[in-house]
Write a protein that holds these residues in place. Structure first.
Motif, PDB file in Angstrom:
ATOM      1  N   MET A 229      98.105 177.886  28.432  1.00 39.37           N
ATOM      2  CA  MET A 229      99.159 177.133  29.289  1.00 39.37           C
ATOM      3  C   MET A 229      98.317 175.683  29.308  1.00 39.37           C
ATOM      4  O   MET A 229      99.091 174.740  29.641  1.00 39.37           O
ATOM      5  N   HIS A 230      97.291 175.609  29.563  1.00 39.94           N
ATOM      6  CA  HIS A 230      96.569 174.238  29.744  1.00 39.94           C
ATOM      7  C   HIS A 230      95.309 174.322  28.756  1.00 39.94           C
ATOM      8  O   HIS A 230      94.612 175.226  28.339  1.00 39.94           O
ATOM      9  N   TYR A 231      95.129 173.096  28.140  1.00 42.12           N
ATOM     10  CA  TYR A 231      93.797 172.748  27.679  1.00 42.12           C
ATOM     11  C   TYR A 231      93.133 171.617  27.919  1.00 42.12           C
ATOM     12  O   TYR A 231      93.746 170.793  28.065  1.00 42.12           O
ATOM     13  N   LYS A 232      91.910 171.920  28.254  1.00 39.80           N
ATOM     14  CA  LYS A 232      91.127 170.961  28.847  1.00 39.80           C
ATOM     15  C   LYS A 232      91.805 170.155  30.074  1.00 39.80           C
ATOM     16  O   LYS A 232      91.768 169.003  30.463  1.00 39.80           O
ATOM     17  N   GLY A 233      92.221 171.030  30.845  1.00 41.49           N
ATOM     18  CA  GLY A 233      92.778 170.741  32.336  1.00 41.49           C
ATOM     19  C   GLY A 233      94.203 169.953  32.082  1.00 41.49           C
ATOM     20  O   GLY A 233      94.779 169.609  33.201  1.00 41.49           O
ATOM     21  N   LYS A 234      94.814 169.941  30.730  1.00 39.48           N
ATOM     22  CA  LYS A 234      96.326 169.434  30.656  1.00 39.48           C
ATOM     23  C   LYS A 234      96.994 170.517  29.987  1.00 39.48           C
ATOM     24  O   LYS A 234      96.681 171.295  29.353  1.00 39.48           O
ATOM     25  N   PRO A 235      98.209 170.402  30.517  1.00 34.75           N
ATOM     26  CA  PRO A 235      99.508 171.271  29.960  1.00 34.75           C
ATOM     27  C   PRO A 235      99.766 171.235  28.432  1.00 34.75           C
ATOM     28  O   PRO A 235      99.334 169.959  27.772  1.00 34.75           O
ATOM     29  N   THR A 236      99.516 172.210  27.741  1.00 34.78           N
ATOM     30  CA  THR A 236      99.690 172.402  26.252  1.00 34.78           C
ATOM     31  C   THR A 236     101.095 171.843  26.114  1.00 34.78           C
ATOM     32  O   THR A 236     102.118 171.700  26.826  1.00 34.78           O
ATOM     33  N   LYS A 237     101.284 171.729  24.597  1.00 33.22           N
ATOM     34  CA  LYS A 237     102.760 171.124  24.350  1.00 33.22           C
ATOM     35  C   LYS A 237     103.859 171.901  24.707  1.00 33.22           C
ATOM     36  O   LYS A 237     104.860 171.666  24.859  1.00 33.22           O
ATOM     37  N   ASP A 238     103.508 173.399  24.329  1.00 30.80           N
ATOM     38  CA  ASP A 238     104.683 174.375  24.683  1.00 30.80           C
ATOM     39  C   ASP A 238     104.888 174.448  26.176  1.00 30.80           C
ATOM     40  O   ASP A 238     106.187 174.611  26.573  1.00 30.80           O
ATOM     41  N   GLN A 239     103.812 174.121  26.891  1.00 29.50           N
ATOM     42  CA  GLN A 239     104.085 174.328  28.511  1.00 29.50           C
ATOM     43  C   GLN A 239     104.841 172.879  28.804  1.00 29.50           C
ATOM     44  O   GLN A 239     105.694 172.964  29.849  1.00 29.50           O
ATOM     45  N   GLN A 240     104.508 171.770  28.315  1.00 26.08           N
ATOM     46  CA  GLN A 240     105.221 170.653  28.648  1.00 26.08           C
ATOM     47  C   GLN A 240     106.842 170.781  28.183  1.00 26.08           C
ATOM     48  O   GLN A 240     107.554 170.522  28.903  1.00 26.08           O
ATOM     49  N   ARG A 241     107.037 171.401  27.028  1.00 27.00           N
ATOM     50  CA  ARG A 241     108.329 171.716  26.709  1.00 27.00           C
ATOM     51  C   ARG A 241     109.040 172.480  27.655  1.00 27.00           C
ATOM     52  O   ARG A 241     110.128 172.488  27.922  1.00 27.00           O
ATOM     53  N   LEU A 242     108.365 173.562  27.853  1.00 26.34           N
ATOM     54  CA  LEU A 242     108.824 174.384  29.061  1.00 26.34           C
ATOM     55  C   LEU A 242     109.326 173.892  30.335  1.00 26.34           C
ATOM     56  O   LEU A 242     110.356 174.019  30.793  1.00 26.34           O
ATOM     57  N   PHE A 243     108.341 172.895  30.824  1.00 28.45           N
ATOM     58  CA  PHE A 243     108.692 172.073  31.970  1.00 28.45           C
ATOM     59  C   PHE A 243     109.901 171.414  31.889  1.00 28.45           C
ATOM     60  O   PHE A 243     110.814 171.422  32.533  1.00 28.45           O
TER      61      PHE A 243
END
Length: 209
Positions: free
Chosen positions: A170-184
Motif C-alpha cells: 500500500m506504501h513504498y518508502k513511506g509514500k502511497p503506491t500508484k494503485d493506492q493513489q488511484r484507489l483514493f
C-alpha cells in the motif's frame, strides 16, 4: 448490420469497433499480421485482418450489409492505426483513424444506417444527428447513479487486485503506491457522485433537511 433510424441513437444501440476490446482479446498484436472473424450479438460477422508492424498499421474490414428493402452492400476497406507517445513517457498509445474524418479514436461506430465504422462526431456533421453516450440521455439522478455504480465496480476490482496480489504494497518508502493513489481518487469520485445522486433524490422527493 446497419438499421435505418429516424430517432436519436446512443452508442449502446449501434455496432462498435472497440480498439481496447480487440487488443485485450488478441485481435491486434504488435509485430503481427492476423486474420479472423468477428461477430456481434444478433448480427452478421465480419472478416477482419489486422497488421501492426513497423511498416504497416491497419485494420481491414470485409462484410456485407442487407438493408430493410433487401438491398445488399459489400464493404471492404482499411482503417489505419496510428500511435502517439504515452504522456507517461513510456511506450505508445494506439488509436484507430476514422476513415471519414481522420480523427483519432479508441472506438468507431456504425449507426443511423451508415455501414462503415466512423467517429461519432461524423454523424452530426453528415446527417445532423448526434450519436449520444448513454449518460447524455439520462436524467440527472440516473447519470449520477450510473457514475456512482461504475466507480464502485472499479474500486472493488482494484481492491481485489491489491489484496489478492502476493506482492501487495500500500506504501513504498513511506509514500502511497500508484494503485493506492488511484484507489483514493476513485473513492473520492464515488463519494462525489453519491452526494450528487442523494441531493437530486432528496429534491425530487421534496424532503427538507
Amino acid at each position: 448490420m446497419g438499421k435505418t433510424s429516424t430517432g436519436v441513437m446512443s452508442t449502446s444501440q449501434c455496432r462498435k469497433l472497440d480498439l481496447g476490446f480487440m487488443l485485450k482479446n488478441g485481435w491486434i498484436k504488435k509485430g503481427c499480421a492476423m486474420k479472423g472473424q468477428m461477430s456481434w450479438t444478433g448480427e452478421n460477422t465480419a472478416e477482419i485482418e489486422t497488421v501492426y508492424t513497423d511498416i504497416e498499421k491497419y485494420v481491414r474490414m470485409v462484410y456485407t450489409i442487407t438493408d430493410r428493402q433487401g438491398a445488399v452492400t459489400n464493404y471492404d476497406y482499411k482503417i489505419e492505426l496510428v500511435t502517439v507517445p504515452s504522456n507517461l513517457g513510456k511506450g505508445e498509445i494506439l488509436y484507430l483513424l476514422c476513415p471519414e474524418t481522420s480523427i483519432r479514436a479508441r472506438i468507431l461506430y456504425s449507426a443511423y444506417g451508415y455501414g462503415k465504422y466512423v467517429h461519432r462526431n461524423w454523424y452530426l456533421e453528415q446527417y445532423g444527428k448526434r450519436l449520444y453516450y448513454n449518460t447524455q440521455l439520462c436524467t440527472k439522478y440516473e447519470y449520477h447513479n450510473t457514475r456512482y455504480h461504475t466507480l464502485d465496480r472499479k474500486i472493488n476490482d482494484l481492491i481485489d487486485k491489491l489484496f489478492n496480489s502476493k506482492h501487495r504494497k500500500m506504501h513504498y518508502k513511506g509514500k502511497p503506491t500508484k494503485d493506492q493513489q488511484r484507489l483514493f481518487l476513485l473513492e473520492s469520485k464515488r463519494l462525489h457522485y453519491d452526494n450528487k445522486r442523494n441531493r437530486v433524490l432528496i429534491k425530487k422527493l421534496g424532503i427538507t433537511i
